[in-house]
Design an enzyme around this catalytic site. Sequence first.
Site, PDB file in Angstrom:
ATOM      1  N   ARG A 100     141.749 -81.154 -23.581  1.00 17.89           N
ATOM      2  CA  ARG A 100     141.850 -80.832 -24.997  1.00 17.89           C
ATOM      3  C   ARG A 100     141.191 -81.902 -25.869  1.00 17.89           C
ATOM      4  O   ARG A 100     140.485 -81.594 -26.789  1.00 17.89           O
ATOM      5  CB  ARG A 100     143.321 -80.666 -25.376  1.00 17.89           C
ATOM      6  CG  ARG A 100     143.513 -79.583 -26.402  1.00 17.89           C
ATOM      7  CD  ARG A 100     144.928 -79.143 -26.556  1.00 17.89           C
ATOM      8  NE  ARG A 100     145.894 -79.990 -25.897  1.00 17.89           N
ATOM      9  CZ  ARG A 100     147.094 -79.584 -25.540  1.00 17.89           C
ATOM     10  NH1 ARG A 100     147.459 -78.348 -25.760  1.00 17.89           N
ATOM     11  NH2 ARG A 100     147.938 -80.397 -24.969  1.00 17.89           N
ATOM     12  N   LYS A 147     152.407 -73.298 -11.077  1.00 16.75           N
ATOM     13  CA  LYS A 147     153.403 -72.353 -10.518  1.00 16.75           C
ATOM     14  C   LYS A 147     153.838 -71.311 -11.532  1.00 16.75           C
ATOM     15  O   LYS A 147     154.179 -70.184 -11.173  1.00 16.75           O
ATOM     16  CB  LYS A 147     154.618 -73.096  -9.965  1.00 16.75           C
ATOM     17  CG  LYS A 147     155.252 -74.093 -10.919  1.00 16.75           C
ATOM     18  CD  LYS A 147     154.725 -75.475 -10.713  1.00 16.75           C
ATOM     19  CE  LYS A 147     155.195 -76.406 -11.796  1.00 16.75           C
ATOM     20  NZ  LYS A 147     155.095 -77.796 -11.466  1.00 16.75           N
ATOM     21  N   GLU A 192     148.893 -75.494  -3.089  1.00 16.20           N
ATOM     22  CA  GLU A 192     149.857 -76.412  -2.447  1.00 16.20           C
ATOM     23  C   GLU A 192     150.605 -77.278  -3.459  1.00 16.20           C
ATOM     24  O   GLU A 192     151.800 -77.543  -3.311  1.00 16.20           O
ATOM     25  CB  GLU A 192     149.135 -77.296  -1.422  1.00 16.20           C
ATOM     26  CG  GLU A 192     150.030 -78.227  -0.654  1.00 16.20           C
ATOM     27  CD  GLU A 192     151.074 -77.492   0.187  1.00 16.20           C
ATOM     28  OE1 GLU A 192     152.242 -77.495  -0.235  1.00 16.20           O
ATOM     29  OE2 GLU A 192     150.731 -76.928   1.241  1.00 16.20           O
ATOM     30  N   LYS A 228     158.854 -71.867  -8.214  1.00 16.45           N
ATOM     31  CA  LYS A 228     158.474 -72.373  -6.884  1.00 16.45           C
ATOM     32  C   LYS A 228     159.161 -71.577  -5.787  1.00 16.45           C
ATOM     33  O   LYS A 228     158.546 -71.231  -4.768  1.00 16.45           O
ATOM     34  CB  LYS A 228     158.842 -73.863  -6.786  1.00 16.45           C
ATOM     35  CG  LYS A 228     158.045 -74.729  -7.760  1.00 16.45           C
ATOM     36  CD  LYS A 228     158.644 -76.124  -7.883  1.00 16.45           C
ATOM     37  CE  LYS A 228     157.882 -76.975  -8.876  1.00 16.45           C
ATOM     38  NZ  LYS A 228     158.577 -78.206  -9.241  1.00 16.45           N
ATOM     39  N   GLY A 271     155.399 -80.387  -5.216  1.00 17.87           N
ATOM     40  CA  GLY A 271     154.398 -81.453  -5.360  1.00 17.87           C
ATOM     41  C   GLY A 271     153.734 -81.851  -4.066  1.00 17.87           C
ATOM     42  O   GLY A 271     153.067 -81.045  -3.421  1.00 17.87           O
ATOM     43  N   THR A 328     148.491 -85.812 -16.249  1.00 18.72           N
ATOM     44  CA  THR A 328     149.047 -86.539 -15.098  1.00 18.72           C
ATOM     45  C   THR A 328     148.319 -86.154 -13.806  1.00 18.72           C
ATOM     46  O   THR A 328     147.839 -87.011 -13.064  1.00 18.72           O
ATOM     47  CB  THR A 328     150.555 -86.200 -14.960  1.00 18.72           C
ATOM     48  OG1 THR A 328     151.202 -86.550 -16.178  1.00 18.72           O
ATOM     49  CG2 THR A 328     151.185 -86.953 -13.803  1.00 18.72           C
ATOM     50  N   VAL A 329     148.228 -84.859 -13.524  1.00 17.28           N
ATOM     51  CA  VAL A 329     147.684 -84.430 -12.236  1.00 17.28           C
ATOM     52  C   VAL A 329     146.152 -84.530 -12.200  1.00 17.28           C
ATOM     53  O   VAL A 329     145.563 -85.016 -11.224  1.00 17.28           O
ATOM     54  CB  VAL A 329     148.140 -82.984 -11.897  1.00 17.28           C
ATOM     55  CG1 VAL A 329     147.713 -82.615 -10.482  1.00 17.28           C
ATOM     56  CG2 VAL A 329     149.663 -82.840 -12.035  1.00 17.28           C
TER      57      VAL A 329
HETATM   58  N1  NAI Z   1     153.184 -83.490 -13.495  1.00 17.74           N
HETATM   59  C1  NAI Z   1     153.645 -83.134 -12.298  1.00 17.74           C
HETATM   60  O1  NAI Z   1     154.351 -83.898 -11.613  1.00 17.74           O
HETATM   61  C2  NAI Z   1     153.285 -81.810 -11.729  1.00 17.74           C
HETATM   62  C3  NAI Z   1     152.581 -80.866 -12.450  1.00 17.74           C
HETATM   63  N2  NAI Z   1     152.269 -79.664 -11.872  1.00 17.74           N
HETATM   64  C4  NAI Z   1     151.485 -78.708 -12.622  1.00 17.74           C
HETATM   65  O2  NAI Z   1     150.195 -79.228 -12.832  1.00 17.74           O
HETATM   66  C5  NAI Z   1     149.655 -78.738 -14.045  1.00 17.74           C
HETATM   67  C6  NAI Z   1     149.255 -79.912 -14.934  1.00 17.74           C
HETATM   68  O3  NAI Z   1     150.406 -80.685 -15.176  1.00 17.74           O
HETATM   69  P1  NAI Z   1     150.313 -82.143 -15.852  1.00 17.74           P
HETATM   70  O4  NAI Z   1     149.120 -82.852 -15.370  1.00 17.74           O
HETATM   71  O5  NAI Z   1     151.661 -82.739 -15.642  1.00 17.74           O
HETATM   72  O6  NAI Z   1     150.165 -81.731 -17.364  1.00 17.74           O
HETATM   73  P2  NAI Z   1     149.685 -82.640 -18.592  1.00 17.74           P
HETATM   74  O7  NAI Z   1     150.318 -82.074 -19.800  1.00 17.74           O
HETATM   75  O8  NAI Z   1     149.856 -84.077 -18.283  1.00 17.74           O
HETATM   76  O9  NAI Z   1     148.114 -82.331 -18.646  1.00 17.74           O
HETATM   77  C7  NAI Z   1     147.590 -81.114 -19.046  1.00 17.74           C
HETATM   78  C8  NAI Z   1     146.120 -81.287 -19.358  1.00 17.74           C
HETATM   79  O10 NAI Z   1     145.573 -80.032 -19.728  1.00 17.74           O
HETATM   80  C9  NAI Z   1     144.771 -80.209 -20.865  1.00 17.74           C
HETATM   81  N3  NAI Z   1     144.658 -78.995 -21.645  1.00 17.74           N
HETATM   82  C10 NAI Z   1     145.598 -78.418 -22.418  1.00 17.74           C
HETATM   83  N4  NAI Z   1     145.070 -77.343 -23.016  1.00 17.74           N
HETATM   84  C11 NAI Z   1     143.801 -77.259 -22.592  1.00 17.74           C
HETATM   85  C12 NAI Z   1     142.737 -76.385 -22.866  1.00 17.74           C
HETATM   86  N5  NAI Z   1     142.903 -75.370 -23.705  1.00 17.74           N
HETATM   87  N6  NAI Z   1     141.548 -76.585 -22.256  1.00 17.74           N
HETATM   88  C13 NAI Z   1     141.375 -77.618 -21.419  1.00 17.74           C
HETATM   89  N7  NAI Z   1     142.346 -78.494 -21.117  1.00 17.74           N
HETATM   90  C14 NAI Z   1     143.525 -78.309 -21.712  1.00 17.74           C
HETATM   91  C15 NAI Z   1     145.425 -81.332 -21.653  1.00 17.74           C
HETATM   92  O11 NAI Z   1     144.484 -81.910 -22.530  1.00 17.74           O
HETATM   93  C16 NAI Z   1     145.830 -82.251 -20.505  1.00 17.74           C
HETATM   94  O12 NAI Z   1     144.728 -83.057 -20.169  1.00 17.74           O
HETATM   95  C17 NAI Z   1     150.739 -77.825 -14.621  1.00 17.74           C
HETATM   96  O13 NAI Z   1     150.514 -76.506 -14.191  1.00 17.74           O
HETATM   97  C18 NAI Z   1     152.013 -78.351 -13.982  1.00 17.74           C
HETATM   98  O14 NAI Z   1     153.012 -77.373 -13.896  1.00 17.74           O
HETATM   99  C19 NAI Z   1     152.619 -79.344 -10.598  1.00 17.74           C
HETATM  100  C20 NAI Z   1     153.317 -80.236  -9.841  1.00 17.74           C
HETATM  101  C21 NAI Z   1     153.732 -81.519 -10.355  1.00 17.74           C
HETATM  102  N1  LIG Z   2     158.151 -80.634 -13.655  1.00 16.71           N
HETATM  103  C1  LIG Z   2     158.052 -80.511 -12.248  1.00 16.71           C
HETATM  104  C2  LIG Z   2     156.762 -81.086 -11.777  1.00 16.71           C
HETATM  105  C3  LIG Z   2     156.439 -80.658 -10.424  1.00 16.71           C
HETATM  106  O1  LIG Z   2     156.343 -79.500 -10.095  1.00 16.71           O
HETATM  107  C4  LIG Z   2     159.197 -81.247 -11.567  1.00 16.71           C
HETATM  108  O2  LIG Z   2     159.874 -82.011 -12.237  1.00 16.71           O
HETATM  109  O3  LIG Z   2     159.409 -81.029 -10.376  1.00 16.71           O
HETATM  110 NA    NA Z   3     153.426 -78.791  -2.040  1.00 16.89          NA
END
Ligand code: NAI
Ligand SMILES: N[C@@H](CC=O)C(=O)O
Ligand code: NA
Length: 430
Positions: free
Chosen positions: A46, A107, A131, A207, A136, A14-15
């Site tokens: 992955r 986080k 940040e 957080k 978010g 997602t991010v």
């Molecule tokens: N989704 C959200 O709204 C928010 C997410 N975050 C943080 O951002 C980070 C990413 O979150 P998302 O994008 O939601 O997660 P996601 O699960 O959508 O994406 C994770 C990515 O990491 C990759 N990945 C997993 N294992 C891997 C490895 N061994 N080597 C390389 N890549 C690998 C996956 O293939 C995937 O592309 C997390 O730390 C999450 O806590 C923070 C704020 C908001």
């Molecule tokens: N899973 C978290 C993603 C952002 O940090 C949330 O729902 O707030």
């Molecule tokens: Na922020």
Amino acid sequence: MTTTLRLGIAGLGTVGVGVMRIVAAHADLLARRTGREIAVTAVSARERGRDRGIDLSAHAWEDDAVALARRDDVDIFVELIGGEDGVARAAVEAAIDAGKHVVTANKAMLAVHGHALAERAEAAGVALRFEAAVAGGIPCIKALSEGLAGNRIKRVMGVMNGTCNYILTRMEDAGLPYDTVFAEAHALGYLEADPQLDVGGIDAAHKLALLAALAYGTRVDFEGVAIEGIERVSIADIRHAADLGFRIKLLGVAQMTGRGLEARMAPCLVPAKSPLGQLQGATNMVVLDGDAVGQIVLRGAGAGEGPTASAVMADVADIARGTRMPVFGQPAGTLARPFRATAGTPSPYYLRMDLHDKPGALAKIAACLGEAGISIDRMRQYDHAETVAPVLIVTHKAARASLDEAIESMGRTGVLAGDPVALRIETLAV
Ligand SMILES: NC(=O)C1=CN([C@@H]2O[C@H](COP(=O)(O)OP(=O)(O)OC[C@H]3O[C@@H](n4cnc5c(N)ncnc54)[C@H](O)[C@@H]3O)[C@@H](O)[C@H]2O)C=CC1
Ligand SMILES: N[C@@H](CC=O)C(=O)O
Ligand code: NA
């Protein structure tokens, strides 16, 4: 214009995809604002072949995020994999050791290893920015560490988990069951890889721990946050709270008291008409109280692709401009050891329980509260099932420990038909 600033992005979920989209869509704007071209040189995830709706052909691919972190053509390692340990932490450490700046949204990793990583980054002379990790898209890290640098912070408070706020508001507004709403949140990209982190209050506590470290100049102390999740909040609680003029929010508070730092994350009742009560969907709110500025309230999207990527890019832009500052607002070596409050501030409580419908049951419950020194403000009995009487009690201000003591003695009376639900009524609420 000086040389191009080269990003290596690990994690294309997602991010990560959101960051790739902003870099592509706003290349000119970012270059004008920072004075440098910003480009993605290499990526890692992955599954290489997965359709993400973005073109990766112009970027080098690494199967191994640690190798990506060490590449010579990467200036900033952007960690968007997630997870407290594992490859995310290994890659961040590798990037720091290779002299790369790091931007992360992780986080979980920072709440546990933030102090060690800050020491490591500061010793290596590189930036470690986060940040996106807190609330978010809301620029609360910047607000606290820069905008409020001239204040002694009295309190940090807020709703910091988009998933929980989405679930609680959708259940109430649409009258939908938990499972349906949970699936919606998942489809919208709000959830952590382990959803228990969200609904268990752990993600929001991560957080809060980060904000508290910045606010009070202490090492990150995730273990010091008292955590309760939303799993036991039912549609019945949401409705009873509404009848009383409240809404249930997963609310975090970190405040310095005479007894030390009180940090808690728990579902609470807040006035329905207050700004906190009015927060809808995945919106977050961060409330900061400074001795000079007074109270400021930041509100915005706390999760999802665009908002989180927006925060990642704010950190990238700062590094591009040459802004450098200690990771937690002051050099890591000067951060104090946390001094935890032994007990939380008393408050009124909402207490819902099912009683076996027998003569004297209510009197026994009232006696347990009385023996723990808790006085009852209001009491209601709801529609009976055949043998079970649902009862709702609102207490006057009480210490949580006394309430737990009362609940324990209620258990020994044999009149409870299930575990009571006890929710704080937050008198600090904005
Ligand atoms: N989704 C959200 O709204 C928010 C997410 N975050 C943080 O951002 C980070 C990413 O979150 P998302 O994008 O939601 O997660 P996601 O699960 O959508 O994406 C994770 C990515 O990491 C990759 N990945 C997993 N294992 C891997 C490895 N061994 N080597 C390389 N890549 C690998 C996956 O293939 C995937 O592309 C997390 O730390 C999450 O806590 C923070 C704020 C908001
Ligand atoms: N899973 C978290 C993603 C952002 O940090 C949330 O729902 O707030
Ligand atoms: Na922020």
